[in-house]
Design a protein around this motif. Structure first.
Motif, PDB file in Angstrom:
ATOM      1  N   PHE A 371      47.306  43.314  42.242  1.00 37.03           N
ATOM      2  CA  PHE A 371      46.382  42.697  41.291  1.00 37.03           C
ATOM      3  C   PHE A 371      46.812  42.984  39.851  1.00 37.03           C
ATOM      4  CE2 PHE A 371      42.864  42.656  44.637  1.00 37.03           C
ATOM      5  CZ  PHE A 371      42.932  41.288  44.783  1.00 37.03           C
ATOM      6  N   ILE A 372      47.230  44.209  39.580  1.00 39.12           N
ATOM      7  CA  ILE A 372      47.676  44.568  38.223  1.00 39.12           C
ATOM      8  C   ILE A 372      48.901  43.739  37.845  1.00 39.12           C
ATOM      9  CG2 ILE A 372      48.628  46.433  36.791  1.00 39.12           C
ATOM     10  CD1 ILE A 372      46.897  48.386  38.437  1.00 39.12           C
ATOM     11  N   ARG A 373      49.836  43.593  38.807  1.00 39.12           N
ATOM     12  CA  ARG A 373      51.039  42.802  38.538  1.00 39.12           C
ATOM     13  C   ARG A 373      50.694  41.324  38.315  1.00 39.12           C
ATOM     14  NH1 ARG A 373      55.189  43.474  43.130  1.00 39.12           N
ATOM     15  NH2 ARG A 373      56.405  42.187  41.691  1.00 39.12           N
ATOM     16  N   SER A 381      50.532  34.350  33.342  1.00 41.65           N
ATOM     17  CA  SER A 381      49.554  35.288  33.900  1.00 41.65           C
ATOM     18  C   SER A 381      48.178  35.057  33.279  1.00 41.65           C
ATOM     19  CB  SER A 381      49.990  36.731  33.633  1.00 41.65           C
ATOM     20  OG  SER A 381      49.935  37.009  32.245  1.00 41.65           O
ATOM     21  N   LEU A 382      47.146  35.573  33.959  1.00 40.06           N
ATOM     22  CA  LEU A 382      45.777  35.391  33.475  1.00 40.06           C
ATOM     23  C   LEU A 382      45.574  35.994  32.089  1.00 40.06           C
ATOM     24  CD1 LEU A 382      43.527  36.014  36.617  1.00 40.06           C
ATOM     25  CD2 LEU A 382      43.813  33.891  35.342  1.00 40.06           C
ATOM     26  N   VAL A 383      46.189  37.153  31.855  1.00 42.94           N
ATOM     27  CA  VAL A 383      46.042  37.799  30.542  1.00 42.94           C
ATOM     28  C   VAL A 383      46.629  36.906  29.450  1.00 42.94           C
ATOM     29  CG1 VAL A 383      46.813  39.742  29.131  1.00 42.94           C
ATOM     30  CG2 VAL A 383      45.952  40.153  31.441  1.00 42.94           C
ATOM     31  N   ARG A 384      47.802  36.329  29.713  1.00 40.99           N
ATOM     32  CA  ARG A 384      48.414  35.427  28.719  1.00 40.99           C
ATOM     33  C   ARG A 384      47.550  34.186  28.505  1.00 40.99           C
ATOM     34  NH1 ARG A 384      53.621  36.617  31.427  1.00 40.99           N
ATOM     35  NH2 ARG A 384      54.737  38.123  30.154  1.00 40.99           N
ATOM     36  N   GLN A 385      46.997  33.666  29.582  1.00 37.50           N
ATOM     37  CA  GLN A 385      46.165  32.465  29.459  1.00 37.50           C
ATOM     38  C   GLN A 385      44.934  32.716  28.594  1.00 37.50           C
ATOM     39  OE1 GLN A 385      45.207  30.610  33.262  1.00 37.50           O
ATOM     40  NE2 GLN A 385      47.215  31.146  34.075  1.00 37.50           N
ATOM     41  N   GLU A 405      43.667  48.054  34.824  1.00 39.32           N
ATOM     42  CA  GLU A 405      43.485  48.812  36.071  1.00 39.32           C
ATOM     43  C   GLU A 405      42.049  48.683  36.574  1.00 39.32           C
ATOM     44  OE1 GLU A 405      44.735  52.866  35.975  1.00 39.32           O
ATOM     45  OE2 GLU A 405      46.702  52.379  35.142  1.00 39.32           O
ATOM     46  N   GLU A 406      41.083  48.745  35.656  1.00 42.89           N
ATOM     47  CA  GLU A 406      39.677  48.618  36.037  1.00 42.89           C
ATOM     48  C   GLU A 406      39.387  47.227  36.619  1.00 42.89           C
ATOM     49  OE1 GLU A 406      36.839  50.582  36.175  1.00 42.89           O
ATOM     50  OE2 GLU A 406      38.357  52.130  36.033  1.00 42.89           O
ATOM     51  N   ILE A 407      39.927  46.192  35.973  1.00 37.51           N
ATOM     52  CA  ILE A 407      39.726  44.819  36.467  1.00 37.51           C
ATOM     53  C   ILE A 407      40.300  44.688  37.871  1.00 37.51           C
ATOM     54  CG2 ILE A 407      40.433  42.410  36.132  1.00 37.51           C
ATOM     55  CD1 ILE A 407      40.285  42.963  33.075  1.00 37.51           C
ATOM     56  N   ARG A 424      42.252  34.909  43.822  1.00 39.03           N
ATOM     57  CA  ARG A 424      41.248  34.050  43.187  1.00 39.03           C
ATOM     58  C   ARG A 424      40.060  34.861  42.673  1.00 39.03           C
ATOM     59  NH1 ARG A 424      42.808  30.845  47.761  1.00 39.03           N
ATOM     60  NH2 ARG A 424      44.040  29.062  47.082  1.00 39.03           N
ATOM     61  N   ARG A 425      39.862  36.070  43.246  1.00 37.27           N
ATOM     62  CA  ARG A 425      38.782  36.930  42.786  1.00 37.27           C
ATOM     63  C   ARG A 425      39.004  37.340  41.331  1.00 37.27           C
ATOM     64  NH1 ARG A 425      34.212  37.240  45.352  1.00 37.27           N
ATOM     65  NH2 ARG A 425      35.206  37.824  47.316  1.00 37.27           N
ATOM     66  N   LEU A 426      40.265  37.431  40.916  1.00 35.05           N
ATOM     67  CA  LEU A 426      40.565  37.833  39.530  1.00 35.05           C
ATOM     68  C   LEU A 426      40.010  36.832  38.521  1.00 35.05           C
ATOM     69  CD1 LEU A 426      44.224  39.159  39.859  1.00 35.05           C
ATOM     70  CD2 LEU A 426      42.199  40.502  39.295  1.00 35.05           C
TER      71      LEU A 426
END
Length: 474
Positions: A371-373, A381-385, A405-407, A424-426
Motif C-alpha cells: 500500500f505504501i509503495r 500515484s495517488l499522492v501525485r494525483q 504509513e498511517e494511510i 481500491r480501498r486507498l
C-alpha cells in the motif's frame, strides 16, 4: 522490486520489437506494484507474439497464443496489468465481464459481440492514426474552403467585342490587376484567420443533414448481429441532403476540417488494417470468469453457467466471427481471463475451456508495504494525483512519510475487517483524509498544507473504531 530502464526517458516511446521480457516487466513496474509472477507471464506471452511474427507464414499459422488465467482477489492489479500490456503493445484491447454473457436462448449478449466490439476499437485506433497523417492537409483544405466563403472568387470578365483589340488588352490588364488585389486580400484574410481575429464573424456554410427517417426493425436477433451497416446504408437510400447553416468562423473551420478528414481517409483501407491488427495482435481481457464457473445445479439462474462456457469455448479456441466489416478469425487473439475464485475454483470450469488457458498465475493479496509503495511509486500515484489537483487551487500539499504509513495501515485494517477490495480501498481512505482540505481549498489559496500522521488519525480513527460505520463510509 521495481526495475527501471537505465538511460530511458519516462515518456519516450520504446519500440516494442526491442523490448525483452525483463524490460516489459520493468515497464509494467512503473504502473503496477508487485505481482511479479503475473507480470512475467504476460511479458512472455507478449514476447512470444513478437517471436511468432518473425516465423515463416506456414509455421506462424500453427503457433497459437498461450492464454492466461489470473487468480486473485479484487483490487490487486489484474485489470491494470492487462490494460498496461495492451497499451505497451499498441494492440486493440477490450475488457469485458464474462457474467454479462448468457448462453443462446437466455437474456443477455451474444458472446460473439466481444469480437465485434474489439473490431470497432481497432477501427477507431487505426482511424486516429490516419487522422494524424492527414491532419495538416485537412486543415489546409478547410482553410481554403473557408476563405472561398469569406472572399468569393471574382466572376470571369466578359470578352470585349471591339475589333481593334485595344479594349481587349485593357480588359486583360484590368483583370490581372483585380486578380492581384484579390490575392493580396485573400492572404490578409488568411493571416487574420490564423491569428483568430475572424473567430466571431458569422458565415453561412452547407452542412449535411443528420436527420434520417425513423423506422422499426423487427428481428429475433440483436442489432449487433445484423450484417447490414444501417448508418452507412441510409444516406444511399434517401440521398445526402445539405442545408445552409450560420455559424461562427471558428466553428465553421472545425466543421470543415472534420469534413476534409473524412474525405481524405480511405475507410476501406482502415477497415482492412484494423481487421488484420485484431487477428494478429488483439487482446481480450475476460474479467469475472469465476462467476460463470461451476457445473449445472439444475434449477435457478445457475442453469446457464455451463452454457456460457460452451459458447465462449469456440471463440477462445479459434473460430471465424461474422462482423459488419467482414469475417474475423480469432485463432491468434490473446485471451487473458481473471477472477477472484472465492467460491469456485479454476477446476470448476469445463475441461475444454480449462485446456485453452494453459498459463495460470496467482496474484497475492496486498500487504501494508504494498500500500505504501502504491501511494508513492507508480508514475501516476495517488499522492501525485491529489497534489496536482490541489495545486490547481494554489495549495501546496505535502505528505509526511509517517502520514503515508498511517494511510496504508488504515487501508490494510479496513480491508481485513470488512471486504478486501485491495488497492481500491486507498481511494476511499484518501478522499476521507482530504475531505476538509478539498472543500476549503478555494479559501486557502497560496497556503502550504502538511499532512502528518496525527492529521490522518484525527480524520479516520473514529470511523474505523465503529465497525458498522466503517462498513458504510470506508
Amino acid at each position: 522490486m521495481a526495475i527501471y530502464l537505465p538511460g530511458t526517458a519516462e515518456d519516450e516511446q520504446i519500440a516494442l520489437d526491442e523490448l525483452t521480457p525483463r524490460e516489459i516487466v520493468a515497464e509494467l513496474d512503473k504502473h503496477v506494484v508487485g505481482q511479479n509472477a503475473a507480470k512475467r507471464a504476460v511479458a512472455i506471452a507478449l514476447r512470444n507474439r513478437m517471436r511468432r511474427q518473425k516465423l515463416t507464414p506456414e509455421l506462424a499459422e500453427e503457433v497459437i497464443p498461450k492464454n492466461i488465467i489470473m487468480i486473485g482477489p479484487t483490487g490487486v492489479g489484474k485489470t491494470e496489468i492487462a490494460r498496461r500490456l495492451a497499451k505497451l503493445a499498441d494492440s486493440p484491447f477490450l475488457k469485458v465481464e464474462a457474467s454479462k454473457f448468457t448462453e443462446v436462448g437466455y437474456v443477455g449478449r451474444d458472446v460473439e459481440s466481444m469480437i465485434r466490439d474489439l473490431v470497432e476499437i481497432a477501427i477507431e485506433m487505426v482511424r486516429e492514426e490516419k487522422l494524424e497523417d492527414v491532419a495538416d492537409k485537412a486543415e489546409l483544405n478547410a482553410e481554403e474552403r473557408l476563405l472561398d466563403i469569406l472572399l468569393p472568387p471574382p466572376a470571369a470578365p466578359r470578352p470585349s467585342e471591339s475589333t481593334t483589340g485595344g479594349l481587349i488588352l485593357e480588359g486583360t490588364t484590368a483583370a490581372a490587376s483585380s486578380a492581384d488585389s484579390q490575392g493580396r486580400t485573400r492572404e490578409k484574410l488568411r493571416q487574420q484567420l490564423r491569428e483568430g481575429k475572424l473567430d466571431e464573424r458569422m458565415v453561412e456554410i452547407d452542412v449535411r443533414e443528420r436527420n434520417v427517417p425513423s423506422f422499426e426493425i423487427i428481428s429475433n436477433q440483436g442489432v449487433e448481429e445484423m450484417d447490414v451497416n444501417i448508418k452507412d446504408m441510409l444516406p444511399n437510400i434517401f440521398g445526402q441532403r445539405t442545408k445552409k447553416r450560420k455559424m461562427k468562423v471558428n466553428e465553421a473551420l472545425d466543421y470543415l476540417i472534420q469534413e476534409e478528414e473524412q474525405r481524405l481517409i480511405d475507410m476501406d483501407q482502415v477497415t482492412r488494417t484494423a481487421i488484420d491488427r485484431v487477428e494478429d495482435s488483439g487482446i481480450i481481457f475476460l474479467d469475472e470468469i469465476d462467476k460463470i464457473a461451476g457445473r449445472e445445479s439444475g434449477h435457478g439462474p445457475d442453469v446457464s453457467r455451463e452454457g456460457v462456457q460452451r459458447d465462449i469455448l469456440p471463440i477462445v479456441e479459434g473460430t471465424t466471427v461474422n462482423t459488419r466489416y467482414g469475417m474475423v478469425r480469432t485463432d491468434h487473439i490473446l485471451f487473458v481471463a481473471a477472477g477472484a475464485f472465492h467460491v469456485s475454483k479454476p477446476s470448476d470450469l469445463i475441461p475444454e475451456l480449462q485446456g485453452r488457458f494453459p498459463i495460470r498465475v496467482e496474484l497475492q493479496s496486498l500487504t501494508m508495504g504494498d500500500f505504501i509503495r502504491i501511494l508513492t511509486e507508480p508514475k501516476s500515484s495517488l499522492v501525485r494525483q491529489y497534489t496536482a489537483l490541489l495545486e490547481t487551487e494554489g495549495i501546496k500539499l505535502e505528505f509526511s512519510p509517517e502520514a503515508l504509513e498511517e494511510i496504508a495501515r488504515f487501508a490494510f485494517r479496513v480491508n481485513e475487517g470488512t471486504e478486501n477490495i485491495g488497492a481500491r480501498r486507498l481511494h476511499t481512505i484518501m478522499e476521507r483524509v482530504l475531505d476538509e482540505i478539498s472543500f476549503d481549498a478555494p479559501e486557502k489559496k497560496g497556503q502550504q498544507v502538511m499532512i502528518d500522521a496525527d492529521y490522518v488519525r484525527r480524520m479516520l480513527t473514529d470511523i474505523v473504531k465503529d465497525q458498522d460505520l466503517s462498513r458504510y463510509i470506508l
